[in-house]
Enzyme design. Structure first.
Site: not given
Length: 325
Positions: A50, A52, A84, A170
Site C-alpha cells: 500500500h 504508506e 498499514c 468517426w
C-alpha cells in the site's frame, strides 16, 4: 514542504496509481521528516504494498518523528497484506494527516482510532474534497456494492450519433478518441448492447492510451465471431447487472452504448457521470440517430438537469463532463 503541498503531492501520487490498483483504492502517501526530507509512495497492484508501506520503506529510520500525509485512512485489518496502521506505529511516525476516512466497513474510522490509541497525533480532513472526487468509484462501491457508472457519448453539435445509413465512424477526432480510451483504461469493465455489437462490431480494447483492457460486457447475446468476444454476456434488470458486476469487484463501469442502452441507464437514474464528446459538425436534419432511443421528458418541468463537472477542448472537439444536479 508545507502541509497543503504534501497532501497535494499525495493526491498526484494517487492519480498515478489509478489504472493499476482496482479493486483496491488508489492512494498516495508523502512522509515529511523533521529536517524537511520527503519520501513518497503510491498503492501497488493488488497483493503489493500500500502507499504508506511504499513511503515508509523509502524513509527507513528517518520516519521516526516525521509527519505522514495520506489520501485515505490507513487500513487496520489483515488482507493480502498486513495492516498499514501497525507499520506506521512501528516506524515511529509522530503525526498522520488523512484526507478522508475509509468507507470500507473493515476500516471506517478504526484505522484512525488505532493510530490515536498508539499516541500518534491524527488530523482528518485536509484535501478531502479532492480525494472524495478522485475516489468516487471506490466510495460508491464500498457503500452500495455497485460500480460507479460512467456513460460515454459522442455526437455532433446537433446531438446526432449516426447517419441515416447507419455509419457512425468517426464523429470525433483522434484526441477525443484517445481520451475515451483513457476512460476505458480507468474502468474495470466496459458495457455495450448486443445491437451495437451486431452493427459496429467493436473490440472495446485500449489502443490509444496506456493501460490494460477492461472486462467486456454485452447486454444480450453477442454473435459468434464478434470482436468483443470473449465477453461476459448478461441479461435481466440493470440493477441486477450492476449488483452482479459489483460483486465481481468492478468499481467503475463504462457504458458505451448504443442509444437504447444509454437511454435505459439514463431513464433508470443509474448514471453517476456523463462524458460527452461533441464534434464541430452538424447533420442538419432530423433523420440521423440521436443520443438516446426511447421516451424522454414529457414536459419542461421533468427535464433532466445536471451539473457541469468539467469542460475542455480536445483537438477540434469539446469534452463535457456532468453529473446529476
Amino acid at each position: 514542504m508545507n502541509g497543503d503541498a504534501a497532501m497535494g503531492r499525495a493526491v498526484e501520487l494517487a492519480a498515478s496509481a489509478r489504472r493499476r490498483t482496482s479493486p483496491n483504492p488508489w492512494v498516495g502517501c508523502v512522509i515529511v521528516t523533521a529536517d524537511g526530507a520527503v519520501y513518497e509512495g503510491a498503492t501497488q497492484p493488488p497483493g503489493g504494498a500500500h502507499a504508506e508501506i511504499e513511503a515508509l520503506a523509502g524513509a527507513g529510520d528517518a520516519a521516526r518523528g516525521a509527519t505522514l500525509y495520506c489520501t485515505l485512512e490507513p487500513c487496520c485489518f489483515h488482507g493480502r497484506t498486513p495492516p498499514c496502521t501497525e507499520a506506521v506505529i512501528a516506524a515511529g511516525i509522530a503525526k498522520v494527516v488523512v484526507a478522508v476516512e475509509d468507507p470500507d466497513p473493515r476500516v471506517a474510522g478504526e484505522g484512525v482510532a488505532a493510530l490515536r490509541a498508539a499516541g500518534i497525533d491524527v488530523e482528518v480532513g485536509p484535501g478531502a474534497a479532492d480525494v472524495r472526487a478522485q475516489l468516487a468509484p471506490y466510495f460508491k462501491h464500498r457503500r452500495t456494492g455497485r460500480p460507479w457508472v460512467v456513460l460515454k457519448l459522442a455526437a455532433t453539435l446537433d446531438g446526432r450519433t449516426a447517419a441515416p445509413d447507419g455509419t457512425s465512424q468517426w464523429i470525433t477526432g483522434e484526441p477525443a478518441r484517445a481520451d475515451a480510451h483513457r476512460l476505458r483504461a480507468e474502468s474495470d469493465a466496459v458495457l455495450v448492447g448486443a445491437g451495437t455489437v451486431r452493427v459496429d462490431d467493436p473490440s472495446l480494447t485500449v489502443r490509444l492510451a496506456d493501460g490494460d483492457d477492461p472486462r467486456r460486457v454485452v447486454l444480450g447475446k453477442a454473435p459468434a465471431g464478434a470482436k468483443v468476444l470473449p465477453a461476459l454476456e448478461m441479461e435481466g434488470p440493470l440493477e441486477g447487472v450492476l449488483d452482479d458486476l459489483g460483486s465481481q469487484g468492478v468499481l467503475q463501469l463504462l457504458v458505451e452504448g448504443g442509444a437504447t442502452v444509454a437511454h435505459a441507464f439514463h431513464a433508470a437514474g443509474l448514471v453517476d457521470r456523463y462524458v460527452l464528446y461533441l464534434a464541430p459538425a452538424l447533420f442538419g436534419g432530423d433523420d440521423a440517430s440521436g443520443l438516446f432511443t426511447g421516451a424522454g421528458a414529457p414536459t419542461m418541468a421533468e427535464l433532466w438537469r445536471g451539473r457541469l463537472v468539467d469542460v475542455r477542448r480536445l483537438g477540434d472537439d469539446i469534452r463535457v463532463e456532468l453529473e446529476a444536479a
